[in-house]
Design a protein around this motif. Structure first.
Motif, PDB file in Angstrom:
ATOM      1  N   PRO A 217      30.036  82.606  59.148  1.00 60.70           N
ATOM      2  CA  PRO A 217      29.495  83.158  57.912  1.00 60.70           C
ATOM      3  C   PRO A 217      29.268  84.666  57.918  1.00 60.70           C
ATOM      4  O   PRO A 217      29.340  85.301  56.878  1.00 60.70           O
ATOM      5  CB  PRO A 217      28.178  82.407  57.726  1.00 60.70           C
ATOM      6  CG  PRO A 217      27.893  81.773  59.021  1.00 60.70           C
ATOM      7  CD  PRO A 217      29.177  81.552  59.707  1.00 60.70           C
ATOM      8  N   THR A 218      28.954  85.267  59.075  1.00 61.57           N
ATOM      9  CA  THR A 218      28.654  86.698  59.060  1.00 61.57           C
ATOM     10  C   THR A 218      29.579  87.436  60.009  1.00 61.57           C
ATOM     11  O   THR A 218      29.636  87.116  61.197  1.00 61.57           O
ATOM     12  CB  THR A 218      27.199  86.942  59.489  1.00 61.57           C
ATOM     13  OG1 THR A 218      26.350  86.189  58.634  1.00 61.57           O
ATOM     14  CG2 THR A 218      26.845  88.408  59.360  1.00 61.57           C
TER      15      THR A 218
ATOM     16  N   ILE B 214      37.633  72.593  49.813  1.00 63.14           N
ATOM     17  CA  ILE B 214      36.217  72.335  49.536  1.00 63.14           C
ATOM     18  C   ILE B 214      36.103  72.052  48.051  1.00 63.14           C
ATOM     19  O   ILE B 214      36.433  72.906  47.236  1.00 63.14           O
ATOM     20  CB  ILE B 214      35.347  73.554  49.864  1.00 63.14           C
ATOM     21  CG1 ILE B 214      35.495  73.911  51.322  1.00 63.14           C
ATOM     22  CG2 ILE B 214      33.903  73.269  49.529  1.00 63.14           C
ATOM     23  CD1 ILE B 214      34.765  75.167  51.682  1.00 63.14           C
TER      24      ILE B 214
ATOM     25  N   GLY C  35      42.781  74.386  47.185  1.00 63.58           N
ATOM     26  CA  GLY C  35      43.539  75.084  48.220  1.00 63.58           C
ATOM     27  C   GLY C  35      42.713  75.324  49.475  1.00 63.58           C
ATOM     28  O   GLY C  35      43.227  75.294  50.591  1.00 63.58           O
ATOM     29  N   VAL C  36      41.409  75.562  49.282  1.00 68.89           N
ATOM     30  CA  VAL C  36      40.541  75.823  50.425  1.00 68.89           C
ATOM     31  C   VAL C  36      40.129  74.513  51.091  1.00 68.89           C
ATOM     32  O   VAL C  36      39.785  74.477  52.268  1.00 68.89           O
ATOM     33  CB  VAL C  36      39.305  76.617  49.949  1.00 68.89           C
ATOM     34  CG1 VAL C  36      38.312  76.808  51.055  1.00 68.89           C
ATOM     35  CG2 VAL C  36      39.729  77.960  49.405  1.00 68.89           C
TER      36      VAL C  36
ATOM     37  N   LEU D 130      28.829  82.070  47.724  1.00 68.57           N
ATOM     38  CA  LEU D 130      30.012  81.833  48.551  1.00 68.57           C
ATOM     39  C   LEU D 130      29.922  82.560  49.885  1.00 68.57           C
ATOM     40  O   LEU D 130      30.280  81.995  50.921  1.00 68.57           O
ATOM     41  CB  LEU D 130      31.270  82.287  47.802  1.00 68.57           C
ATOM     42  CG  LEU D 130      31.581  81.527  46.520  1.00 68.57           C
ATOM     43  CD1 LEU D 130      32.804  82.107  45.843  1.00 68.57           C
ATOM     44  CD2 LEU D 130      31.802  80.059  46.818  1.00 68.57           C
ATOM     45  N   VAL D 131      29.518  83.817  49.872  1.00 71.95           N
ATOM     46  CA  VAL D 131      29.511  84.591  51.119  1.00 71.95           C
ATOM     47  C   VAL D 131      28.162  85.276  51.324  1.00 71.95           C
ATOM     48  O   VAL D 131      28.051  86.490  51.281  1.00 71.95           O
ATOM     49  CB  VAL D 131      30.641  85.646  51.143  1.00 71.95           C
ATOM     50  CG1 VAL D 131      31.958  84.992  51.367  1.00 71.95           C
ATOM     51  CG2 VAL D 131      30.689  86.451  49.852  1.00 71.95           C
TER      52      VAL D 131
ATOM     53  N   LEU E 114      32.411  79.515  41.771  1.00 71.50           N
ATOM     54  CA  LEU E 114      33.696  80.152  41.460  1.00 71.50           C
ATOM     55  C   LEU E 114      33.895  80.262  39.953  1.00 71.50           C
ATOM     56  O   LEU E 114      34.293  81.305  39.431  1.00 71.50           O
ATOM     57  CB  LEU E 114      34.832  79.331  42.056  1.00 71.50           C
ATOM     58  CG  LEU E 114      35.231  79.654  43.492  1.00 71.50           C
ATOM     59  CD1 LEU E 114      36.210  78.615  43.989  1.00 71.50           C
ATOM     60  CD2 LEU E 114      35.847  81.036  43.570  1.00 71.50           C
TER      61      LEU E 114
ATOM     62  N   ARG F  89      41.662  74.889  41.310  1.00 72.46           N
ATOM     63  CA  ARG F  89      42.864  75.164  42.118  1.00 72.46           C
ATOM     64  C   ARG F  89      42.483  75.836  43.433  1.00 72.46           C
ATOM     65  O   ARG F  89      42.968  75.460  44.504  1.00 72.46           O
ATOM     66  CB  ARG F  89      43.824  76.082  41.341  1.00 72.46           C
ATOM     67  CG  ARG F  89      44.578  75.390  40.236  1.00 72.46           C
ATOM     68  CD  ARG F  89      45.601  74.420  40.798  1.00 72.46           C
ATOM     69  NE  ARG F  89      46.727  75.102  41.406  1.00 72.46           N
ATOM     70  CZ  ARG F  89      47.839  75.420  40.761  1.00 72.46           C
ATOM     71  NH1 ARG F  89      47.978  75.095  39.505  1.00 72.46           N
ATOM     72  NH2 ARG F  89      48.822  76.035  41.382  1.00 72.46           N
ATOM     73  N   ILE F  90      41.574  76.828  43.338  1.00 75.77           N
ATOM     74  CA  ILE F  90      41.175  77.529  44.565  1.00 75.77           C
ATOM     75  C   ILE F  90      40.429  76.568  45.487  1.00 75.77           C
ATOM     76  O   ILE F  90      40.711  76.483  46.688  1.00 75.77           O
ATOM     77  CB  ILE F  90      40.302  78.756  44.228  1.00 75.77           C
ATOM     78  CG1 ILE F  90      41.137  79.806  43.492  1.00 75.77           C
ATOM     79  CG2 ILE F  90      39.701  79.349  45.492  1.00 75.77           C
ATOM     80  CD1 ILE F  90      40.351  81.040  43.103  1.00 75.77           C
TER      81      ILE F  90
ATOM     82  N   VAL G  81      30.469  89.073  39.943  1.00 71.33           N
ATOM     83  CA  VAL G  81      30.825  89.110  41.359  1.00 71.33           C
ATOM     84  C   VAL G  81      29.588  88.937  42.228  1.00 71.33           C
ATOM     85  O   VAL G  81      29.607  88.195  43.218  1.00 71.33           O
ATOM     86  CB  VAL G  81      31.532  90.432  41.695  1.00 71.33           C
ATOM     87  CG1 VAL G  81      31.928  90.454  43.153  1.00 71.33           C
ATOM     88  CG2 VAL G  81      32.744  90.619  40.820  1.00 71.33           C
TER      89      VAL G  81
ATOM     90  N   VAL H  50      30.215  74.887  44.989  1.00 67.34           N
ATOM     91  CA  VAL H  50      31.253  75.878  45.237  1.00 67.34           C
ATOM     92  C   VAL H  50      32.121  76.063  44.001  1.00 67.34           C
ATOM     93  O   VAL H  50      32.395  77.193  43.567  1.00 67.34           O
ATOM     94  CB  VAL H  50      32.106  75.460  46.452  1.00 67.34           C
ATOM     95  CG1 VAL H  50      33.322  76.354  46.565  1.00 67.34           C
ATOM     96  CG2 VAL H  50      31.285  75.529  47.708  1.00 67.34           C
TER      97      VAL H  50
ATOM     98  N   VAL I 183      45.437  80.205  49.954  1.00 65.80           N
ATOM     99  CA  VAL I 183      45.178  80.485  48.544  1.00 65.80           C
ATOM    100  C   VAL I 183      44.237  81.677  48.386  1.00 65.80           C
ATOM    101  O   VAL I 183      44.396  82.500  47.489  1.00 65.80           O
ATOM    102  CB  VAL I 183      44.627  79.218  47.839  1.00 65.80           C
ATOM    103  CG1 VAL I 183      43.305  78.801  48.435  1.00 65.80           C
ATOM    104  CG2 VAL I 183      44.453  79.463  46.366  1.00 65.80           C
TER     105      VAL I 183
ATOM    106  N   SER J 135      29.155  85.881  44.831  1.00 67.81           N
ATOM    107  CA  SER J 135      29.171  86.201  46.253  1.00 67.81           C
ATOM    108  C   SER J 135      27.892  85.745  46.948  1.00 67.81           C
ATOM    109  O   SER J 135      27.910  85.443  48.133  1.00 67.81           O
ATOM    110  CB  SER J 135      29.400  87.695  46.464  1.00 67.81           C
ATOM    111  OG  SER J 135      28.342  88.420  45.905  1.00 67.81           O
TER     112      SER J 135
ATOM    113  N   GLY K  50      26.677  85.904  53.846  1.00 69.96           N
ATOM    114  CA  GLY K  50      26.592  86.722  55.055  1.00 69.96           C
ATOM    115  C   GLY K  50      27.239  88.080  54.936  1.00 69.96           C
ATOM    116  O   GLY K  50      27.293  88.821  55.902  1.00 69.96           O
TER     117      GLY K  50
ATOM    118  N   MET L 193      29.766  76.600  56.221  1.00 73.15           N
ATOM    119  CA  MET L 193      29.183  77.531  55.271  1.00 73.15           C
ATOM    120  C   MET L 193      28.002  76.923  54.548  1.00 73.15           C
ATOM    121  O   MET L 193      27.881  75.708  54.460  1.00 73.15           O
ATOM    122  CB  MET L 193      30.269  78.020  54.286  1.00 73.15           C
ATOM    123  CG  MET L 193      30.689  77.037  53.235  1.00 73.15           C
ATOM    124  SD  MET L 193      32.018  77.676  52.194  1.00 73.15           S
ATOM    125  CE  MET L 193      31.084  78.409  50.865  1.00 73.15           C
TER     126      MET L 193
ATOM    127  N   MET M 120      31.589  82.878  38.477  1.00 72.20           N
ATOM    128  CA  MET M 120      32.017  84.214  38.883  1.00 72.20           C
ATOM    129  C   MET M 120      33.205  84.658  38.036  1.00 72.20           C
ATOM    130  O   MET M 120      33.217  85.763  37.482  1.00 72.20           O
ATOM    131  CB  MET M 120      32.397  84.185  40.365  1.00 72.20           C
ATOM    132  CG  MET M 120      32.900  85.480  40.926  1.00 72.20           C
ATOM    133  SD  MET M 120      32.674  85.558  42.710  1.00 72.20           S
ATOM    134  CE  MET M 120      34.098  84.697  43.284  1.00 72.20           C
ATOM    135  N   LEU M 121      34.206  83.785  37.913  1.00 73.20           N
ATOM    136  CA  LEU M 121      35.406  84.150  37.158  1.00 73.20           C
ATOM    137  C   LEU M 121      35.106  84.254  35.673  1.00 73.20           C
ATOM    138  O   LEU M 121      35.577  85.170  34.996  1.00 73.20           O
ATOM    139  CB  LEU M 121      36.515  83.122  37.396  1.00 73.20           C
ATOM    140  CG  LEU M 121      37.073  83.088  38.816  1.00 73.20           C
ATOM    141  CD1 LEU M 121      37.991  81.890  38.989  1.00 73.20           C
ATOM    142  CD2 LEU M 121      37.809  84.370  39.116  1.00 73.20           C
TER     143      LEU M 121
END
Lengths: 226, 484
Positions: free
Chosen positions: B182-183, A129, A126-127, A179-180, A138, A122-123, A172, A134, B201, A176, A182, A1, A141-142
């Motif tokens: 990613p996509t 990373i 868990g992931v 993080l994402v 997070l 924590r997240i 959000v 990152v 998680v 996003s 894509g 990523m 965002m939160l």
């Protein structure tokens, strides 16, 4: 990523933007002037637009430039102007009946950010990373989400409620992007469109509220209970 | 007829009614009714034809039995409340705004057909948000101070709540990037496929956020606060649509997310969370039903209670739980429509929302009042109506599931409380003399007909559980991962 293979300059820029957005959320929380909220919201939206463009540049997602332009146009320009228009029509310029004083609200906001940091770690753990960008994305965002809910809870002017809901979604958006990046373009587009519709709704409602209820604060809204 | 044609029919008819109402403006109510008359058979045929889940129109739409079942509930409510609207809305002060009302009404129905068919999870989210935007104007339609207050609370609480679900969707998408790169496109079948392989998680947090977000829209306690206000202040046909159709549409999302956590093998805790929310809704519903004075608020709290029952059914899981929950969705949709038809007519007849102002119903609304009473008996889960069977099924599912036996006992106790509380209100309205002679219009044929149809259907479903339903429920339960 993307967030894992950033060059240091970009990573710092991302972090700077994320933190500035969070600070702007605190500006909204700490002020009682409605125009300040609006300006802070507009500035935050511009930051998110810049972030979109940067992510688009770094990750080679051409459509993110488009998203950036739309974000700047709608959230950075059209929405604040509409809110300004409503503000001028309603002749309210400050929060009159605050439930919590701005200074107390700032402390509560700080507590929420600490909570967000804990959850983000924590997240991240868990992931698997735990890079700084990152975790920061997070956290921001939160925390913006939580601060938005805090604003909804402690502010009573109708305009503050509208800005609170918009702030929820800014958080959000910001997270996003990092993080994402894509996530499909169509979603982003319709989200922007959706937001515009929402604000139209809000504008109409604020006008109705004034004509039917005779006040713009939610303390007048206490007929329905139980 | 092919499935494509049916989908076009289902999505096209309400849109045509919207256009007709806005452009032609005459006979808008009948155009709306015509659309509803098209939608019901179309949704039944879609349900019959929906075998394996399939994607349509360039992967934009998704049709499975569960979605088709929800759409059937929506179509039934849409038809009944369109009939009722013709009678109910005739008596408003301002008939010039009626075309707008019907345009919004049909558009509201359209959004509730579109959302369950959305293939991508993001689009489903947008669909649910659209239902809120359209129905806000319907809730505030009467423009009184109370209805504006209800509309304002509705849009602020629900859009705030639903944004939590957006955060959940983003986290789920992020989880998917670890599997698919990613996509990619996050749709319902993709979610099921990648759920076992994404970081646990993210699936867990994503599920919880989605549950809370869509739970606001379903009206699960403690996120139910908008619901009694919106349901009580909207015009009665809209209340029926909000309660009978909209809540199911949002529940659909929760069920699909729950199925994804099941596929991923996250065990019992997602079910426990749903059971907890369902039980809380039952408690809140029961308590507020006991001390309620507004007749439409009474119906609204009953909706909170029944969404709690549906949540319990899916939470208990297993064949019995899923069967009960699905059957309960349809029964509740029909029953709540019937109750709101009765409540709306009584409010008009007596000119007040307050049950204290209503009395001697059999004389005030001859014949009609008894049908309304039958619907009220049905909603408490008494035999011989459909809700008795569906609630019994959910109850048995709770009894059989290890560790939830006490929830089943609580459920049973609360049902008894609600039975007594709700029917006591009706006893009072039937037996005491009317405080003032009712001056409003009597309910007409177009109010009586949908009420009678709904009660007849409930009676039929109580006496006879159609074997075809069992077949469909079995397939849905299988698709949701419950052992049949």
């Amino acid at each position: 990523m993307l967030a894992l293979h950033l060059d240091p300059v970009l990573a710092s820029l991302f972090s700077l933007i994320a933190i500035s957005a969070l600070v702007l959320a605190f500006v909204m929380l700490g002020s009682r002037w409605l125009k300040d909220y609006m300006l802070a919201f507009a500035a935050q939206s511009w930051l998110i637009a810049i972030l979109s463009a940067l992510v688009g540049y770094a990750g080679g997602y051409a459509e993110l430039y488009f998203v950036a332009a739309l974000t700047a146009l709608f959230r950075g320009l059209v929405l604040p102007l509409m809110l300004l228009w409503v503000l001028n029509r309603l002749h309210v310029n400050r929060e009159l009946h605050e439930i919590v004083r701005p200074s107390t609200a700032l402390v509560m906001g700080a507590a929420l950010v600490i909570f967000a940091v804990v959850v983000a770690y924590r997240i991240g753990h868990g992931v698997g990373i735990e890079t700084r960008v990152v975790i920061l994305a997070l956290t921001v965002m939160l925390s913006i989400k939580l601060i938005g809910f805090l604003m909804l809870a402690i502010r009573r002017e109708a305009i503050s409620s509208v800005l609170g809901v918009l702030l929820l979604e800014n958080g959000v958006f910001l997270g996003s992007q990092i993080l994402v990046p894509g996530m499909p373009l169509m979603i982003e587009l319709v989200l922007l469109f959706d937001l515009l519709v929402a604000v139209t709704c809000f504008a109409v409602l604020v006008r109705y509220l004034l004509s039917a209820v005779g006040a713009t604060g939610s303390q007048a809204l206490q007929k329905l209970a139980g | 007829m092919g499935t494509h044609a049916l989908i076009l029919l289902l999505l096209g008819a309400p849109l045509l009614a919207v256009l007709w109402s806005l452009l032609v403006r005459r006979l808008a109510g009948w155009a709306n009714l015509l659309a509803a008359l098209v939608c019901l058979p179309a949704s039944i045929l879609l349900l019959i034809g929906a075998g394996r889940p399939r994607q349509f129109f360039d992967r934009l739409l998704y049709l499975d039995r569960l979605g088709a079942w929800v759409m059937l509930c929506t179509a039934a409510v849409y038809l009944l409340s369109s009939l009722f609207a013709l009678d109910c809305m005739r008596h408003g002060e301002d008939t010039r705004r009626l075309p707008h009302f019907y345009a919004l009404f049909a558009l509201f129905a359209w959004t509730m057909f579109a959302a369950p068919m959305a293939n991508m999870i993001g689009v489903y989210w947008i669909g649910i948000e659209l239902t809120t935007l359209v129905s806000t104007f319907l809730v505030g339609y009467e423009r009184s101070a109370e209805s504006m207050e209800a509309a304002w609370k509705y849009i602020i609480i629900v859009s705030g709540g639903i944004s939590i679900a957006l955060l959940g969707t983003v986290l789920l998408y992020w989880g998917g990037t670890f599997v698919l790169g990613p996509t990619y496109t996050l749709d319902w079948s993709t979610l099921d496929a990648i759920a076992p392989r994404m970081p646990a998680v993210l699936l867990q947090v994503g599920f919880l956020l989605s549950l809370v977000g869509y739970g606001v829209k379903v009206g699960l306690a403690p996120m139910h606060t908008w619901l009694p206000d919106a349901h009580s202040e909207a015009p009665a046909p809209v209340s029926a649509m909000l309660s009978g159709a909209l809540l199911n549409c949002a529940m659909l999302g929760i069920v699909r997310f729950l199925a994804a956590t099941d596929t991923a093998g996250h065990g019992a805790w997602p079910h426990r969370v749903l059971i907890a929310l369902g039980a809380a809704s039952l408690v809140v519903g029961a308590l507020f039903i006991l001390r309620q004075r507004g007749v439409k608020r009474l119906m609204a709290y009953s909706s909170v209670e029944h969404m709690g029952v549906v949540a319990l059914g899916f939470g208990f899981g297993g064949a019995l739980g899923v069967f009960g929950a699905l059957y309960h969705m349809l029964n509740h949709s029909l029953n709540k429509t019937a109750l709101f038809i009765g409540a709306g007519s009584a409010v008009r007849r007596f000119g007040s929302h307050d049950m204290q102002c209503m009395g001697d119903l059999p004389a005030a609304m001859p014949g009609f009042a008894w049908l309304w009473l039958a619907a009220a008996v049905a909603i408490t889960g008494a035999p011989p109506f459909g809700l008795f069977r569906s609630e019994l099924s959910v109850l048995m599912a709770g009894w059989q599931r290890p560790g939830t036996r006490w929830v089943a006992v609580l459920f049973l106790l609360l049902l008894i409380v609600i039975f007594a509380g709700l029917l006591d209100h009706f006893r009072a309205m039937f037996t005491r003399p009317a405080p003032a002679a009712p001056a409003g219009p009597l309910p007409g044929v177009l109010s009586g007909l949908p009420l009678a149809l709904a009660v007849a259907a409930l009676l039929l479903f109580g006496l006879w559980w159609p074997p075809l339903f069992t077949h469909w429920f079995g397939q849905i339960a299988h698709a949701l991962g419950a052992a049949v």
